[in-house]
Design a protein around this motif. Structure first.
Motif, PDB file in Angstrom:
ATOM      1  N   THR A  70       0.837  -1.201   0.000  1.00 53.93           N
ATOM      2  CA  THR A  70       0.000   0.000   0.000  1.00 53.93           C
ATOM      3  C   THR A  70       0.872   1.252   0.000  1.00 53.93           C
ATOM      4  O   THR A  70       1.678   1.434   0.919  1.00 53.93           O
ATOM      5  CB  THR A  70      -0.914   0.032   1.239  1.00 53.93           C
ATOM      6  OG1 THR A  70      -1.787  -1.097   1.209  1.00 53.93           O
ATOM      7  CG2 THR A  70      -1.741   1.314   1.275  1.00 53.93           C
ATOM      8  N   PRO A  71       0.777   2.130  -0.992  1.00 58.47           N
ATOM      9  CA  PRO A  71       1.563   3.370  -0.984  1.00 58.47           C
ATOM     10  C   PRO A  71       1.159   4.254   0.197  1.00 58.47           C
ATOM     11  O   PRO A  71      -0.035   4.491   0.423  1.00 58.47           O
ATOM     12  CB  PRO A  71       1.204   4.030  -2.316  1.00 58.47           C
ATOM     13  CG  PRO A  71       0.678   2.928  -3.175  1.00 58.47           C
ATOM     14  CD  PRO A  71      -0.020   1.999  -2.235  1.00 58.47           C
ATOM     15  N   VAL A  72       2.148   4.724   0.950  1.00 61.17           N
ATOM     16  CA  VAL A  72       1.868   5.567   2.107  1.00 61.17           C
ATOM     17  C   VAL A  72       2.754   6.807   2.074  1.00 61.17           C
ATOM     18  O   VAL A  72       3.849   6.803   1.522  1.00 61.17           O
ATOM     19  CB  VAL A  72       2.074   4.824   3.446  1.00 61.17           C
ATOM     20  CG1 VAL A  72       1.087   3.682   3.590  1.00 61.17           C
ATOM     21  CG2 VAL A  72       3.513   4.329   3.588  1.00 61.17           C
ATOM     22  N   LEU A  73       2.243   7.864   2.672  1.00 60.98           N
ATOM     23  CA  LEU A  73       2.953   9.130   2.828  1.00 60.98           C
ATOM     24  C   LEU A  73       3.062   9.428   4.307  1.00 60.98           C
ATOM     25  O   LEU A  73       2.084   9.303   5.048  1.00 60.98           O
ATOM     26  CB  LEU A  73       2.185  10.245   2.126  1.00 60.98           C
ATOM     27  CG  LEU A  73       2.694  11.678   2.307  1.00 60.98           C
ATOM     28  CD1 LEU A  73       4.034  11.863   1.600  1.00 60.98           C
ATOM     29  CD2 LEU A  73       1.669  12.674   1.770  1.00 60.98           C
ATOM     30  N   LEU A  74       4.261   9.807   4.762  1.00 63.08           N
ATOM     31  CA  LEU A  74       4.465  10.196   6.147  1.00 63.08           C
ATOM     32  C   LEU A  74       4.828  11.672   6.179  1.00 63.08           C
ATOM     33  O   LEU A  74       5.640  12.144   5.368  1.00 63.08           O
ATOM     34  CB  LEU A  74       5.575   9.381   6.806  1.00 63.08           C
ATOM     35  CG  LEU A  74       5.323   7.878   6.961  1.00 63.08           C
ATOM     36  CD1 LEU A  74       5.744   7.127   5.708  1.00 63.08           C
ATOM     37  CD2 LEU A  74       6.080   7.319   8.164  1.00 63.08           C
ATOM     38  N   SER A  75       4.231  12.410   7.111  1.00 65.05           N
ATOM     39  CA  SER A  75       4.488  13.846   7.209  1.00 65.05           C
ATOM     40  C   SER A  75       4.720  14.245   8.658  1.00 65.05           C
ATOM     41  O   SER A  75       4.057  13.750   9.565  1.00 65.05           O
ATOM     42  CB  SER A  75       3.318  14.645   6.631  1.00 65.05           C
ATOM     43  OG  SER A  75       2.103  14.319   7.292  1.00 65.05           O
ATOM     44  N   GLY A  76       5.683  15.145   8.864  1.00 66.99           N
ATOM     45  CA  GLY A  76       5.961  15.697  10.183  1.00 66.99           C
ATOM     46  C   GLY A  76       5.671  17.182  10.177  1.00 66.99           C
ATOM     47  O   GLY A  76       5.932  17.879   9.192  1.00 66.99           O
ATOM     48  N   SER A  77       5.136  17.691  11.294  1.00 66.37           N
ATOM     49  CA  SER A  77       4.621  19.065  11.307  1.00 66.37           C
ATOM     50  C   SER A  77       5.088  19.854  12.510  1.00 66.37           C
ATOM     51  O   SER A  77       5.512  19.293  13.533  1.00 66.37           O
ATOM     52  CB  SER A  77       3.085  19.017  11.279  1.00 66.37           C
ATOM     53  OG  SER A  77       2.508  20.270  11.546  1.00 66.37           O
ATOM     54  N   ALA A  78       4.945  21.168  12.389  1.00 61.42           N
ATOM     55  CA  ALA A  78       5.191  22.054  13.522  1.00 61.42           C
ATOM     56  C   ALA A  78       4.167  21.845  14.624  1.00 61.42           C
ATOM     57  O   ALA A  78       4.354  22.342  15.740  1.00 61.42           O
ATOM     58  CB  ALA A  78       5.177  23.512  13.061  1.00 61.42           C
ATOM     59  N   ASP A  79       3.088  21.108  14.344  1.00 63.16           N
ATOM     60  CA  ASP A  79       2.107  20.804  15.388  1.00 63.16           C
ATOM     61  C   ASP A  79       2.559  19.646  16.282  1.00 63.16           C
ATOM     62  O   ASP A  79       1.809  19.187  17.130  1.00 63.16           O
ATOM     63  CB  ASP A  79       0.731  20.520  14.784  1.00 63.16           C
ATOM     64  CG  ASP A  79       0.690  19.251  13.934  1.00 63.16           C
ATOM     65  OD1 ASP A  79       1.634  18.442  13.988  1.00 63.16           O
ATOM     66  OD2 ASP A  79      -0.303  19.062  13.196  1.00 63.16           O
ATOM     67  N   SER A  80       3.789  19.146  16.048  1.00 61.55           N
ATOM     68  CA  SER A  80       4.463  18.096  16.842  1.00 61.55           C
ATOM     69  C   SER A  80       3.971  16.691  16.521  1.00 61.55           C
ATOM     70  O   SER A  80       4.380  15.736  17.194  1.00 61.55           O
ATOM     71  CB  SER A  80       4.368  18.362  18.348  1.00 61.55           C
ATOM     72  OG  SER A  80       3.089  18.043  18.862  1.00 61.55           O
ATOM     73  N   SER A  81       3.154  16.516  15.509  1.00 58.68           N
ATOM     74  CA  SER A  81       2.647  15.193  15.171  1.00 58.68           C
ATOM     75  C   SER A  81       3.246  14.668  13.869  1.00 58.68           C
ATOM     76  O   SER A  81       3.777  15.420  13.051  1.00 58.68           O
ATOM     77  CB  SER A  81       1.125  15.215  15.049  1.00 58.68           C
ATOM     78  OG  SER A  81       0.724  15.855  13.846  1.00 58.68           O
ATOM     79  N   ILE A  82       3.151  13.342  13.707  1.00 59.82           N
ATOM     80  CA  ILE A  82       3.489  12.660  12.465  1.00 59.82           C
ATOM     81  C   ILE A  82       2.226  11.948  11.995  1.00 59.82           C
ATOM     82  O   ILE A  82       1.579  11.258  12.780  1.00 59.82           O
ATOM     83  CB  ILE A  82       4.613  11.634  12.671  1.00 59.82           C
ATOM     84  CG1 ILE A  82       5.893  12.316  13.197  1.00 59.82           C
ATOM     85  CG2 ILE A  82       4.907  10.878  11.374  1.00 59.82           C
ATOM     86  CD1 ILE A  82       6.930  11.344  13.723  1.00 59.82           C
ATOM     87  N   ILE A  83       1.878  12.131  10.721  1.00 57.49           N
ATOM     88  CA  ILE A  83       0.700  11.458  10.178  1.00 57.49           C
ATOM     89  C   ILE A  83       1.145  10.483   9.095  1.00 57.49           C
ATOM     90  O   ILE A  83       1.994  10.804   8.257  1.00 57.49           O
ATOM     91  CB  ILE A  83      -0.321  12.461   9.612  1.00 57.49           C
ATOM     92  CG1 ILE A  83      -0.878  13.357  10.731  1.00 57.49           C
ATOM     93  CG2 ILE A  83      -1.466  11.727   8.908  1.00 57.49           C
ATOM     94  CD1 ILE A  83      -1.878  14.400  10.257  1.00 57.49           C
ATOM     95  N   VAL A  84       0.579   9.287   9.136  1.00 58.71           N
ATOM     96  CA  VAL A  84       0.761   8.291   8.081  1.00 58.71           C
ATOM     97  C   VAL A  84      -0.517   8.281   7.242  1.00 58.71           C
ATOM     98  O   VAL A  84      -1.607   8.048   7.772  1.00 58.71           O
ATOM     99  CB  VAL A  84       1.022   6.888   8.670  1.00 58.71           C
ATOM    100  CG1 VAL A  84       1.306   5.891   7.542  1.00 58.71           C
ATOM    101  CG2 VAL A  84       2.192   6.922   9.665  1.00 58.71           C
ATOM    102  N   TRP A  85      -0.365   8.564   5.942  1.00 56.43           N
ATOM    103  CA  TRP A  85      -1.511   8.696   5.048  1.00 56.43           C
ATOM    104  C   TRP A  85      -1.564   7.545   4.050  1.00 56.43           C
ATOM    105  O   TRP A  85      -0.530   7.054   3.588  1.00 56.43           O
ATOM    106  CB  TRP A  85      -1.411   9.980   4.225  1.00 56.43           C
ATOM    107  CG  TRP A  85      -1.144  11.233   4.977  1.00 56.43           C
ATOM    108  CD1 TRP A  85       0.078  11.697   5.399  1.00 56.43           C
ATOM    109  CD2 TRP A  85      -2.099  12.221   5.376  1.00 56.43           C
ATOM    110  NE1 TRP A  85      -0.060  12.918   6.032  1.00 56.43           N
ATOM    111  CE2 TRP A  85      -1.384  13.262   6.040  1.00 56.43           C
ATOM    112  CE3 TRP A  85      -3.481  12.344   5.239  1.00 56.43           C
ATOM    113  CZ2 TRP A  85      -2.006  14.382   6.556  1.00 56.43           C
ATOM    114  CZ3 TRP A  85      -4.113  13.459   5.744  1.00 56.43           C
ATOM    115  CH2 TRP A  85      -3.372  14.476   6.401  1.00 56.43           C
ATOM    116  N   ASN A  86      -2.771   7.141   3.680  1.00 57.95           N
ATOM    117  CA  ASN A  86      -2.970   6.282   2.527  1.00 57.95           C
ATOM    118  C   ASN A  86      -2.921   7.171   1.292  1.00 57.95           C
ATOM    119  O   ASN A  86      -3.764   8.059   1.123  1.00 57.95           O
ATOM    120  CB  ASN A  86      -4.323   5.562   2.627  1.00 57.95           C
ATOM    121  CG  ASN A  86      -4.541   4.581   1.495  1.00 57.95           C
ATOM    122  OD1 ASN A  86      -4.365   4.901   0.323  1.00 57.95           O
ATOM    123  ND2 ASN A  86      -4.944   3.364   1.841  1.00 57.95           N
TER     124      ASN A  86
END
Length: 398
Positions: free
Chosen positions: A139-155
């Motif tokens: 499954t292709p996934v995208l990971l993002s890190g933010s100034a909001d202090s969280s990391i999101i793993v996206w489909n």
């Protein structure tokens, strides 16, 4: 003391002198510069073309640049705010995609071939600072890190969140997959933040969580970049050389964290200013760093000794990409990008680096030929946006 010159109202003597210094330096041709009309905030090598890179600009555009010709006409548009990070995904199940983290709290994506926008990934509550794309269990996934202090793993295909990772206390600045432990079904992720913490995560499609409660802490402040050595090219007989981790920090150092020593640091590369990026030419034994002092430095990875300083940028160097040798050469190249709006290419050939270093040392001794200053380019940002961008860059170092 304020200057009385009407053109320099409200500027200190130091700021006027610094502006003149940069204008004078801007005319140099070191690294065969490719000039853009906007500040360049990030770079990513094209994994399908050894002579091309993708860049992210403060003007909100992403762009593909061909190194040999300097062609920069392939542009990806649609974002209205600075792009802070960039990556690509080539999956057997989908068209190749370009992703860019944005100041507008989203991630923009485009079809790499057609340049048409695909979708925006919305879910962070502050600037998106870093992006990384891969697959889990096909499954292709995208990971993002933010100034909001969280990391999101996206489909990637649906645009929906798979996991939201909480653990950092401040902005997440970079993400890196551990190549020695990551498999097709499990990601082993390292993440870095502005506090100085490096956290470790284990991620599958069904679950995600921190591997250890105690973060790695080897720096005094922001960790700007995480780069693993390539576990596929290390000497299999050397048990200590199995994808160690290099870090770049605003504490003015880059460090190597050794896997076999429970990630203790065994090498420290000291700089005169914040270290923004780091890449490793493991086969040649070089570590290359980008510094806020405008310079790109090459170090011996085993000795930790400085081998060469590539001087040409006239503002902060923001990113590096390691590239294969040019046609007819056996030495790798490193591409650097900067707030000065230029992209420059440097060869890692030892003989050429020796000449560059000798010239650099002569210039440091004051044997310098003055260049004609060129007219300063107008920025595509407003004065308010310029100030906000400066604040964004500096916020990583608080």
């Amino acid at each position: 003391m304020l200057q009385s010159d009407a053109d320099n109202y409200f500027q200190t003597s130091d700021s006027v002198a610094e502006q003149k210094r940069r204008q004078a330096k801007a005319d140099n041709k070191n690294g065969n510069p490719v000039a853009l009309t906007s500040k360049i905030l990030a770079i990513h090598a094209d994994d399908q073309d050894p002579d091309a890179v993708y860049i992210a600009e403060a003007a909100g555009t992403a762009r593909r640049v061909v190194l040999e010709t300097g062609d920069k006409s392939t542009v990806y548009t649609g974002a209205a705010a600075p792009l802070t990070s960039i990556t690509t995904l080539r999956s057997p199940s989908a068209e190749p995609i370009l992703f860019a983290a944005c100041w507008d709290k989203t991630i923009h994506s485009w079809n790499l071939k057609t340049r048409k926008p695909i979708r925006r990934y919305t879910g962070h509550s502050d600037f998106v600072k870093c992006v990384l794309a891969t697959e889990i269990s096909g499954t292709p996934v995208l990971l993002s890190g933010s100034a909001d202090s969280s990391i999101i793993v996206w489909n990637v295909e649906t645009g929906r969140k798979i996991h939201t990772l909480k653990g950092h206390a401040r902005a997440v600045l970079d993400l890196a997959l551990d190549p020695a432990k990551t498999t097709k079904d499990e990601l082993f992720l390292f993440s870095a933040d502005t506090v100085r913490d490096i956290l470790r995560w284990k991620i599958t499609l069904d679950s995600a969580g921190q591997m250890l409660a105690v973060p790695l802490r080897v720096h005094e402040t922001s960790v700007n970049r995480l780069r693993f050595e390539d576990s596929l090219v290390v000497d299999a007989d050397d048990a200590d050389a199995d994808a160690d981790l290099w870090t770049a920090s605003s504490d003015k150092t880059a460090q190597r964290l050794v896997r076999s020593r429970d990630w203790a640091s065994d090498t420290t590369l000291s700089h005169p200013d914040f270290v923004r990026d780091i890449v490793i030419d493991q086969q040649a034994g070089w570590v290359i760093t980008a510094c806020r002092d405008e310079e790109v430095r090459v170090w011996g990875s085993s000795s930790g000794k400085l081998a060469c300083v590539f001087s040409g940028h006239f503002n902060e160097v923001t990113g590096l990409a390691l590239m294969p040798p040019a046609q007819g050469s056996r030495a790798s190249r490193v591409v650097s990008v900067s707030i000065d709006g230029t992209l420059r290419v440097w060869t890692l050939d030892p003989a050429e680096m020796k000449k560059v270093q000798e010239e650099y040392e002569r210039l440091q001794q004051g044997i310098e030929v003055e260049a004609e200053p060129e007219v300063k380019k107008e920025s595509m940002l407003t004065a308010e946006e310029e100030a906000e961008l400066a604040e964004l860059m500096d916020s990583d170092d608080e």
